[in-house]
Design a protein around this motif. Sequence first.
Motif, PDB file in Angstrom:
ATOM      1  N   SER A   7       0.821  -1.262  -0.049  1.00 49.16           N
ATOM      2  CA  SER A   7       0.006   0.095   0.215  1.00 49.16           C
ATOM      3  C   SER A   7       0.795   1.439   0.060  1.00 49.16           C
ATOM      4  O   SER A   7       0.459   2.160  -0.606  1.00 49.16           O
ATOM      5  CB  SER A   7      -0.830   0.071   1.341  1.00 49.16           C
ATOM      6  OG  SER A   7      -0.049   0.038   2.282  1.00 49.16           O
ATOM      7  N   ARG A  10       1.767   1.960  -3.354  1.00 51.70           N
ATOM      8  CA  ARG A  10       0.518   2.181  -4.251  1.00 51.70           C
ATOM      9  C   ARG A  10       0.239   3.785  -3.988  1.00 51.70           C
ATOM     10  O   ARG A  10      -0.629   4.149  -4.914  1.00 51.70           O
ATOM     11  CB  ARG A  10      -0.678   1.318  -3.900  1.00 51.70           C
ATOM     12  CG  ARG A  10      -0.418  -0.144  -4.342  1.00 51.70           C
ATOM     13  CD  ARG A  10      -1.453  -0.955  -4.134  1.00 51.70           C
ATOM     14  NE  ARG A  10      -2.305  -0.839  -5.371  1.00 51.70           N
ATOM     15  CZ  ARG A  10      -3.615  -1.157  -5.469  1.00 51.70           C
ATOM     16  NH1 ARG A  10      -4.327  -1.530  -4.465  1.00 51.70           N
ATOM     17  NH2 ARG A  10      -4.296  -1.035  -6.742  1.00 51.70           N
ATOM     18  N   LYS A  11       0.737   4.487  -3.048  1.00 53.19           N
ATOM     19  CA  LYS A  11       0.620   5.948  -2.951  1.00 53.19           C
ATOM     20  C   LYS A  11       1.137   6.749  -4.102  1.00 53.19           C
ATOM     21  O   LYS A  11       0.809   7.795  -4.409  1.00 53.19           O
ATOM     22  CB  LYS A  11       1.107   6.303  -1.639  1.00 53.19           C
ATOM     23  CG  LYS A  11       0.285   5.791  -0.592  1.00 53.19           C
ATOM     24  CD  LYS A  11       0.984   6.306   0.554  1.00 53.19           C
ATOM     25  CE  LYS A  11       0.192   5.756   2.128  1.00 53.19           C
ATOM     26  NZ  LYS A  11       0.898   6.102   3.248  1.00 53.19           N
ATOM     27  N   ASP A  12       2.231   5.931  -4.735  1.00 53.91           N
ATOM     28  CA  ASP A  12       2.775   6.545  -5.986  1.00 53.91           C
ATOM     29  C   ASP A  12       2.464   6.290  -7.138  1.00 53.91           C
ATOM     30  O   ASP A  12       3.154   6.061  -8.431  1.00 53.91           O
ATOM     31  CB  ASP A  12       4.265   6.415  -5.767  1.00 53.91           C
ATOM     32  CG  ASP A  12       5.083   6.868  -4.613  1.00 53.91           C
ATOM     33  OD1 ASP A  12       4.679   8.084  -4.319  1.00 53.91           O
ATOM     34  OD2 ASP A  12       5.762   6.503  -3.903  1.00 53.91           O
ATOM     35  N   ARG A  13       0.979   5.786  -7.409  1.00 53.44           N
ATOM     36  CA  ARG A  13       0.374   5.325  -8.588  1.00 53.44           C
ATOM     37  C   ARG A  13       0.537   6.116  -9.810  1.00 53.44           C
ATOM     38  O   ARG A  13       0.873   5.343 -10.737  1.00 53.44           O
ATOM     39  CB  ARG A  13      -1.110   5.084  -8.320  1.00 53.44           C
ATOM     40  CG  ARG A  13      -1.913   4.391  -9.452  1.00 53.44           C
ATOM     41  CD  ARG A  13      -3.344   4.371  -9.103  1.00 53.44           C
ATOM     42  NE  ARG A  13      -3.874   3.478 -10.128  1.00 53.44           N
ATOM     43  CZ  ARG A  13      -4.594   3.934 -11.146  1.00 53.44           C
ATOM     44  NH1 ARG A  13      -4.849   5.326 -11.262  1.00 53.44           N
ATOM     45  NH2 ARG A  13      -5.357   3.075 -12.093  1.00 53.44           N
ATOM     46  N   TYR A  16       3.958   4.708 -10.846  1.00 46.87           N
ATOM     47  CA  TYR A  16       4.318   3.498 -11.395  1.00 46.87           C
ATOM     48  C   TYR A  16       3.337   2.976 -12.613  1.00 46.87           C
ATOM     49  O   TYR A  16       3.763   2.150 -13.191  1.00 46.87           O
ATOM     50  CB  TYR A  16       4.131   2.481 -10.215  1.00 46.87           C
ATOM     51  CG  TYR A  16       3.021   2.054  -9.685  1.00 46.87           C
ATOM     52  CD1 TYR A  16       1.868   1.569 -10.381  1.00 46.87           C
ATOM     53  CD2 TYR A  16       2.558   2.701  -8.339  1.00 46.87           C
ATOM     54  CE1 TYR A  16       0.726   1.362  -9.743  1.00 46.87           C
ATOM     55  CE2 TYR A  16       1.622   2.280  -7.825  1.00 46.87           C
ATOM     56  CZ  TYR A  16       0.431   1.728  -8.316  1.00 46.87           C
ATOM     57  OH  TYR A  16      -0.870   1.460  -7.904  1.00 46.87           O
ATOM     58  N   LEU A  17       2.385   3.922 -12.987  1.00 43.90           N
ATOM     59  CA  LEU A  17       1.549   3.420 -13.891  1.00 43.90           C
ATOM     60  C   LEU A  17       2.103   3.298 -15.209  1.00 43.90           C
ATOM     61  O   LEU A  17       1.976   2.494 -16.096  1.00 43.90           O
ATOM     62  CB  LEU A  17       0.324   4.447 -14.160  1.00 43.90           C
ATOM     63  CG  LEU A  17      -1.014   4.223 -13.186  1.00 43.90           C
ATOM     64  CD1 LEU A  17      -1.962   5.311 -13.456  1.00 43.90           C
ATOM     65  CD2 LEU A  17      -1.495   2.830 -13.338  1.00 43.90           C
ATOM     66  N   LEU A  66       1.697  -5.392  -8.367  1.00 44.29           N
ATOM     67  CA  LEU A  66       0.968  -4.135  -8.664  1.00 44.29           C
ATOM     68  C   LEU A  66       0.008  -4.175  -9.991  1.00 44.29           C
ATOM     69  O   LEU A  66      -1.189  -3.629  -9.738  1.00 44.29           O
ATOM     70  CB  LEU A  66       1.931  -2.642  -9.180  1.00 44.29           C
ATOM     71  CG  LEU A  66       2.885  -2.194  -7.891  1.00 44.29           C
ATOM     72  CD1 LEU A  66       4.000  -1.339  -8.299  1.00 44.29           C
ATOM     73  CD2 LEU A  66       2.034  -1.598  -6.831  1.00 44.29           C
ATOM     74  N   GLU A  70      -3.805  -3.838  -9.786  1.00 41.94           N
ATOM     75  CA  GLU A  70      -4.777  -3.002 -10.746  1.00 41.94           C
ATOM     76  C   GLU A  70      -6.178  -3.860 -11.313  1.00 41.94           C
ATOM     77  O   GLU A  70      -7.150  -3.040 -11.449  1.00 41.94           O
ATOM     78  CB  GLU A  70      -3.928  -2.433 -12.034  1.00 41.94           C
ATOM     79  CG  GLU A  70      -2.953  -1.399 -11.615  1.00 41.94           C
ATOM     80  CD  GLU A  70      -3.595  -0.085 -11.138  1.00 41.94           C
ATOM     81  OE1 GLU A  70      -4.200   0.435 -11.934  1.00 41.94           O
ATOM     82  OE2 GLU A  70      -3.073   0.542 -10.235  1.00 41.94           O
ATOM     83  N   ASP A  73      -8.673  -4.051  -8.571  1.00 42.42           N
ATOM     84  CA  ASP A  73      -9.357  -2.700  -8.253  1.00 42.42           C
ATOM     85  C   ASP A  73     -10.559  -2.337  -9.296  1.00 42.42           C
ATOM     86  O   ASP A  73     -11.639  -1.971  -9.051  1.00 42.42           O
ATOM     87  CB  ASP A  73      -8.591  -1.687  -8.194  1.00 42.42           C
ATOM     88  CG  ASP A  73      -7.657  -1.570  -7.025  1.00 42.42           C
ATOM     89  OD1 ASP A  73      -7.918  -2.133  -6.004  1.00 42.42           O
ATOM     90  OD2 ASP A  73      -6.691  -0.925  -7.026  1.00 42.42           O
TER      91      ASP A  73
END
Length: 198
Positions: A7, A10-13, A16-17, A66, A70, A73
């Motif tokens: 998590s 994932r704050k830096d989505r 990393y996208l 990750l 995705e 989600d």
Amino acid sequence: MALFQISEARKDRLLYLPFLTRLAAIYEAMDAKYSEVAGHYGFRCTSCETNCCRTRFYHYTFLEYLYILEGFDTLDTGTRLQIDRRAQHVVKKSQEPGGGASDRELMCPANFGGRCVLYRHRPMICRLHGIPHRLDRPARPALYGPGCERFEALSGGKTDIVLDRTPFYIQMAALETELKRALGIVQKIKATVAQMLQ
């Protein structure tokens, strides 16, 4: 970063996208090569009694972790809750004394009625498993795999064409290194899909 502290990453989505977009392109090339080799043998992964979704595969990249999250989600709340419960059950059973339940007893928590609800986001080994393959290794002999039990039964042991996993492993390793550098991750990962989704 421990396995279940993803998590934080994932704050830096937004960071990393772009890596996941590049991973999707690698996966697309994998799928095309897999289809080519499987098509040579007329092999289709359907109606399998020794379902690879019951095999305890370990995954070694944060990219895959990750990417599968995705996909998770995008699922509706009820499906996510079911997967979470199933994942907890699979992890608990696999950690029982004596090695836990056998692979054949533990279905992947993303498998619903014989279909993967995270199919588009499934990890690399889920995409490449089943057909004969090779993997070249620096300064060591190449590794060869014959394919799954169903493939061997259908092909009669024929393995004149194999899937070369080498370029995909190289691309994945390079992209994983970039991702970890960008997110400041220094730890390694070794996790099953159930561990990722619990």
